[in-house]
Scaffold this motif. Structure first.
Motif, PDB file in Angstrom:
ATOM      1  N   LYS A  42      -0.733   3.830 -15.264  1.00  0.00           N
ATOM      2  CA  LYS A  42      -1.242   3.369 -16.691  1.00  0.00           C
ATOM      3  C   LYS A  42      -0.582   2.325 -17.570  1.00  0.00           C
ATOM      4  CE  LYS A  42       2.498   6.413 -18.875  1.00  0.00           C
ATOM      5  NZ  LYS A  42       3.044   7.276 -19.774  1.00  0.00           N
ATOM      6  N   ILE A  55      10.747   0.176  -0.068  1.00  0.00           N
ATOM      7  CA  ILE A  55      10.426  -1.234  -0.190  1.00  0.00           C
ATOM      8  C   ILE A  55      11.727  -1.824  -0.574  1.00  0.00           C
ATOM      9  CG2 ILE A  55       9.135  -2.465  -1.667  1.00  0.00           C
ATOM     10  CD1 ILE A  55       6.818  -0.503  -1.665  1.00  0.00           C
ATOM     11  N   PHE A  59       3.567   1.996 -12.620  1.00  0.00           N
ATOM     12  CA  PHE A  59       2.912   2.950 -13.259  1.00  0.00           C
ATOM     13  C   PHE A  59       1.625   2.524 -13.330  1.00  0.00           C
ATOM     14  CE2 PHE A  59       6.696   4.456 -16.079  1.00  0.00           C
ATOM     15  CZ  PHE A  59       7.170   5.238 -14.875  1.00  0.00           C
ATOM     16  N   PRO A 112      11.680   5.056  -3.205  1.00  0.00           N
ATOM     17  CA  PRO A 112      11.487   6.181  -2.506  1.00  0.00           C
ATOM     18  C   PRO A 112      10.814   5.918  -0.905  1.00  0.00           C
ATOM     19  CG  PRO A 112      10.699   6.473  -4.457  1.00  0.00           C
ATOM     20  CD  PRO A 112      11.165   5.234  -4.404  1.00  0.00           C
ATOM     21  N   VAL A 113      10.235   4.808  -1.056  1.00  0.00           N
ATOM     22  CA  VAL A 113       9.560   4.553   0.291  1.00  0.00           C
ATOM     23  C   VAL A 113       9.878   3.325   0.921  1.00  0.00           C
ATOM     24  CG1 VAL A 113       7.270   5.623  -0.493  1.00  0.00           C
ATOM     25  CG2 VAL A 113       7.518   3.302  -0.933  1.00  0.00           C
ATOM     26  N   LEU A 157      -5.201  -0.731  -8.339  1.00  0.00           N
ATOM     27  CA  LEU A 157      -4.573  -0.340  -6.999  1.00  0.00           C
ATOM     28  C   LEU A 157      -3.192  -0.671  -6.990  1.00  0.00           C
ATOM     29  CD1 LEU A 157      -7.530  -1.153  -4.459  1.00  0.00           C
ATOM     30  CD2 LEU A 157      -6.966   1.080  -5.637  1.00  0.00           C
ATOM     31  N   GLN A 158      -2.311   0.079  -6.197  1.00  0.00           N
ATOM     32  CA  GLN A 158      -0.854  -0.186  -6.212  1.00  0.00           C
ATOM     33  C   GLN A 158      -0.385  -1.498  -5.766  1.00  0.00           C
ATOM     34  OE1 GLN A 158       0.447   2.474  -7.814  1.00  0.00           O
ATOM     35  NE2 GLN A 158       2.371   1.327  -7.811  1.00  0.00           N
ATOM     36  N   THR A 180       0.820  -1.231   0.222  1.00  0.00           N
ATOM     37  CA  THR A 180      -0.017   0.027   0.043  1.00  0.00           C
ATOM     38  C   THR A 180       0.979   1.367   0.097  1.00  0.00           C
ATOM     39  OG1 THR A 180      -1.745  -1.060   1.088  1.00  0.00           O
ATOM     40  CG2 THR A 180      -1.728   1.266   1.298  1.00  0.00           C
ATOM     41  N   ARG A 181       2.027   1.082   0.693  1.00  0.00           N
ATOM     42  CA  ARG A 181       2.882   2.158   0.606  1.00  0.00           C
ATOM     43  C   ARG A 181       3.573   2.605  -0.635  1.00  0.00           C
ATOM     44  NH1 ARG A 181       5.598  -1.949   3.586  1.00  0.00           N
ATOM     45  NH2 ARG A 181       4.989  -0.911   5.498  1.00  0.00           N
ATOM     46  N   CYS A 182       3.586   1.780  -1.718  1.00  0.00           N
ATOM     47  CA  CYS A 182       4.369   1.688  -2.869  1.00  0.00           C
ATOM     48  C   CYS A 182       3.532   3.132  -3.685  1.00  0.00           C
ATOM     49  CB  CYS A 182       4.018   0.616  -3.658  1.00  0.00           C
ATOM     50  SG  CYS A 182       4.747   0.750  -5.448  1.00  0.00           S
ATOM     51  N   VAL A 183       4.574   3.971  -4.091  1.00  0.00           N
ATOM     52  CA  VAL A 183       3.730   5.165  -4.620  1.00  0.00           C
ATOM     53  C   VAL A 183       3.562   5.065  -6.254  1.00  0.00           C
ATOM     54  CG1 VAL A 183       4.738   6.929  -2.766  1.00  0.00           C
ATOM     55  CG2 VAL A 183       6.333   6.529  -4.900  1.00  0.00           C
ATOM     56  N   GLY A 184       4.264   4.067  -6.777  1.00  0.00           N
ATOM     57  CA  GLY A 184       4.041   3.789  -8.055  1.00  0.00           C
ATOM     58  C   GLY A 184       4.815   4.632  -9.162  1.00  0.00           C
ATOM     59  N   CYS A 185       6.008   4.480  -8.722  1.00  0.00           N
ATOM     60  CA  CYS A 185       7.065   5.123  -9.706  1.00  0.00           C
ATOM     61  C   CYS A 185       7.853   4.080 -10.574  1.00  0.00           C
ATOM     62  CB  CYS A 185       8.156   6.214  -8.977  1.00  0.00           C
ATOM     63  SG  CYS A 185       9.039   5.026  -8.099  1.00  0.00           S
ATOM     64  N   GLY A 186       8.593   4.713 -11.564  1.00  0.00           N
ATOM     65  CA  GLY A 186       9.264   3.523 -12.317  1.00  0.00           C
ATOM     66  C   GLY A 186      10.821   3.324 -11.682  1.00  0.00           C
ATOM     67  N   ALA A 187      11.178   3.598 -10.666  1.00  0.00           N
ATOM     68  CA  ALA A 187      12.382   3.778 -10.137  1.00  0.00           C
ATOM     69  C   ALA A 187      13.133   2.310  -9.998  1.00  0.00           C
ATOM     70  CB  ALA A 187      12.446   4.655  -8.687  1.00  0.00           C
TER      71      ALA A 187
END
Ligand code: SF4
Ligand code: SF4
Ligand code: SF4
Ligand code: SF4
Lengths: 334, 307
Positions: free
Chosen positions: A270, A322, A268, A319-320, A283-284, A228-235
């Motif tokens: 999308k 994980i 992502f 960033p979070v 959802l993430q 749930t903490r994943c912010v959904g970036c591509g890093a």
């Protein structure tokens, strides 16, 4: 076949390659970080730091053109980018966790569709791996069946010698041919010891057990608590040596433009968004689940290997915070 | 000279956060608390959302608590339950993001319970998390922070802030250097920085103010901004980002911290903030602004740029 090379000779060798117009790519300082980039001289090489991004971009660039279009009146001209024009490349100083990802990527890029953009670059490149002598607490190659001295994916494998220079081992015909054509630079091994390998703290995972859990826990509350903490970036996907998703887009004007292929990431929102607007991974946690499933189940089902070499990069950049190794540990205990 | 920073208060802050979280979860004040927890790597942390009072023990505060958790309260983070009142741990800089979101009608004050942390600073990065906090490793934003004591929180751990050593402000320094450049030198500087961008959008995803359900940079029917990670598309993305955040960005510097390519994004943000201050006497703080500087009109607004 084993040989030996002094550091001075290695530098001479690289400079001769460059003089011949050969493209040599290796870890070099790029601003504040180290990246795999084309070298302009042997002195650019940096051996003691893992590049921030993996070596996959040598074959699978961040962004590349696939074709060009131009419209003349009613006529549309298409021009393909010719993969056979990709330059011969020596990829040197490759971390074992990066080199080991090459056979993994080969499987997918030569599976049902043969990706010429990847395969042509791949066939024109010789991979020279370098054993690691230091690791941090994000490294976990030893936990996923590899080691800091693993030669998987390398044509030639270099190991630091105690008194400077490298022991060189050839693992493929390509490697042997390279040693042969530059034989003046190499000598027979004199029995010098190699520096001790790095010792990542990680203990081996029971990957079968982990896969077993994944096989029947597509739905599980753990995914929420993990992601749930994943912010959904591509890093994580972009720094990963084994992640290989890409998007294709046409960019330009109505008159002319280019078709481009560039990195995509399952984090992502999308990524799986349908044209209708429906997104099966809405959802993430569902997106992050795909990351773990793809790496330790789907890829294994299809190609009999996993999609993670334990390089630790995603752990360092998330960033979070994980931590994929921590997550595998958690799943293994279930 | 590198000097240590006194963060002995963080242990008591941790205890205090735990007790308070337990209390507000048990008595039903909130349905969930968002805070920080430990992860496997020594010194590293991650955000956590707890709903069970017994899980309060998982919360803690340390120099590794970098995240601005406020991003989880926004509508773009759909997976985080928004039902009932939510407790959240905030540092001073994070609290300003709450204030900004209140001003933008994205949050209702009565829906959040703010646990404000008296803050002596956090690390600049978690790439090597087992790092001691000192005047060298501290985040650049913390060097020049004036909001160590959160104002207007519902609960603040009763801990005295330790005195901070003198530190030079690095952002203003760098901005002064950029301002001294010729426009073409400056152009070159940013061109090089943006060319490193790989469009991972970590900067956007951690930003409390990038809450658009569809970012204009993700639109492809029709495409508004070139999406491929190439110099021209990168430039557009960063201009959109800078302009959309002008007058809104609170300087938590999360975008800069998470950028895997180390692009100094907060330099742009700080410069924009300076412009906002100068032109509209507007800056992010602890007081809710009814209207942001760029969506209000005042006849005294500086119009000298219209020629
Ligand atoms: S998943 Fe993470 S640790 Fe594994 S190979 Fe990819 S970046 Fe490295
Ligand atoms: S796991 Fe971390 S790096 Fe990967 S998408 Fe989620 S927040 Fe981004
Ligand atoms: S940059 Fe602008 S459009 Fe994109 S997410 Fe942020 S606020 Fe929305
Ligand atoms: S985090 Fe950095 S690399 Fe990623 S999109 Fe933002 S600026 Fe680009």
């Amino acid at each position: 076949m084993q040989k030996q090379i002094t550091e001075a000779n290695l530098r001479l060798l690289i400079d001769s390659l460059l003089l011949k117009g050969q493209r040599v790519v290796g870890p070099r300082q790029s601003g504040a970080m180290v990246l795999y980039e084309p070298l302009s001289s042997a002195s650019d090489l940096v051996f003691n730091e893992q590049p921030r991004r993996s070596a996959k971009e040598a074959f699978f660039p961040i962004c590349e053109d696939l074709l060009e279009y131009r419209k003349n009146g009613q006529q549309i001209d298409l021009e393909d980018i010719e993969p056979s024009r990709f330059p011969e490349t020596v990829l040197i100083g490759v971390r074992p966790c990066d080199a080991a990802a090459m056979p993994v990527l080969d499987s997918v890029f030569s599976w049902d569709y043969k990706d010429q953009f990847y395969l042509e670059r791949r066939s024109r490149t010789i991979i020279i791996g370098l054993a690691c002598t230091s690791a941090d607490d994000a490294c976990f190659c030893t936990a996923v069946g590899l080691s800091p001295g693993d030669s998987k994916g390398s044509d030639l494998m270099f190991s630091h010698l105690v008194n400077g220079g490298f022991l060189v081992e050839s693992h493929t015909d390509k490697g042997a041919l390279f040693l042969e054509s530059w034989k003046d630079r190499f000598t027979e091994p004199d029995g010098s010891k190699t520096l001790p390998l790095a010792q990542p703290e990680a203990t081996p995972f029971d990957l079968k057990k982990i896969k077993g859990w994944l096989d029947d826990h597509f739905e599980d509350p753990a995914w929420d608590s993990i992601a749930t903490r994943c912010v959904g970036c591509g890093a994580c996907a972009f720094v990963c040596p084994a992640c290989h998703c890409f998007d294709i887009i046409d960019e330009g004007t109505e008159k002319s433009g280019k078709r481009r292929k560039f990195w995509d990431a399952c984090g992502f929102s999308k990524f799986t968004n349908h044209a209708s607007g429906h997104n099966p991974r809405d959802l993430q946690p569902k997106r992050y689940r795909n990351r773990i499933m793809h790496k330790f189940k789907y890829y294994d089902d299809k190609f009999g290997q996993n999609l993670c070499t334990g390089c630790g990069r995603c752990i360092r950049v998330c960033p979070v915070g994980i931590d994929i190794a921590g997550i595998l540990e958690e799943i293994e205990k279930k | 000279m590198t000097q240590p920073i006194d963060i002995s208060g963080y242990t008591r802050i941790t205890e205090s956060i735990r007790t308070e979280a337990k209390r507000i979860l048990s008595d039903g004040t909130v349905s969930a608390v968002i805070g920080y927890t430990h992860v496997r790597r020594k010194g590293s942390t991650q955000p956590i959302l707890i709903t069970n009072p017994d899980d309060s023990e998982k919360l803690f505060f340390s120099e590794g608590c970098l995240n601005n958790l406020v991003v989880y309260l926004t509508k773009s983070k759909k997976d985080v339950p928004k039902t009932g009142k939510i407790g959240i741990v905030v540092k001073g800089c994070d609290l300003k993001a709450v204030v900004g979101l209140l001003g933008e009608s994205q949050l209702k004050r009565e829906d959040i319970y703010l646990i404000g942390v008296p803050c002596n600073g956090v690390l600049g990065s978690l790439i090597n998390p087992a790092t001691e906090l000192n005047t060298k490793t501290i985040a650049a934003k913390c060097r020049e922070c004036t909001d160590r004591m959160p104002v207007g929180a519902d609960f603040v751990p009763p801990v005295e802030l330790a005195a901070m050593p003198q530190m030079e402000a690095t952002y203003s320094d760098k901005i002064a250097k950029l301002e001294a450049m010729t426009p073409s030198e400056r152009w070159e500087f940013w061109k090089e920085q943006f060319s490193k961008c790989i469009k991972c959008y970590a900067c956007r995803q951690v930003c409390a103010f990038c809450y658009c359900e569809q970012c204009v940079c993700d639109r492809n029917r029709p495409q508004m901004v070139e999406q491929s990670p190439r110099p021209s598309g990168n430039f557009s993305w960063h201009l959109v980002r800078a302009i959309h955040l002008a007058g809104r960005c609170v300087g938590c510097a999360e975008c800069e911290r998470v950028c895997p390519m180390d692009i100094p994004l907060n330099l742009l943000n700080r410069k924009m903030a300076m412009e906002m201050k100068e032109l509209f006497n507007s800056e992010a703080g602890f007081e809710v602004r009814e209207k942001g500087p760029l969506n209000s009109y005042d006849e005294h607004d500086d119009e000298s740029f219209i020629r």
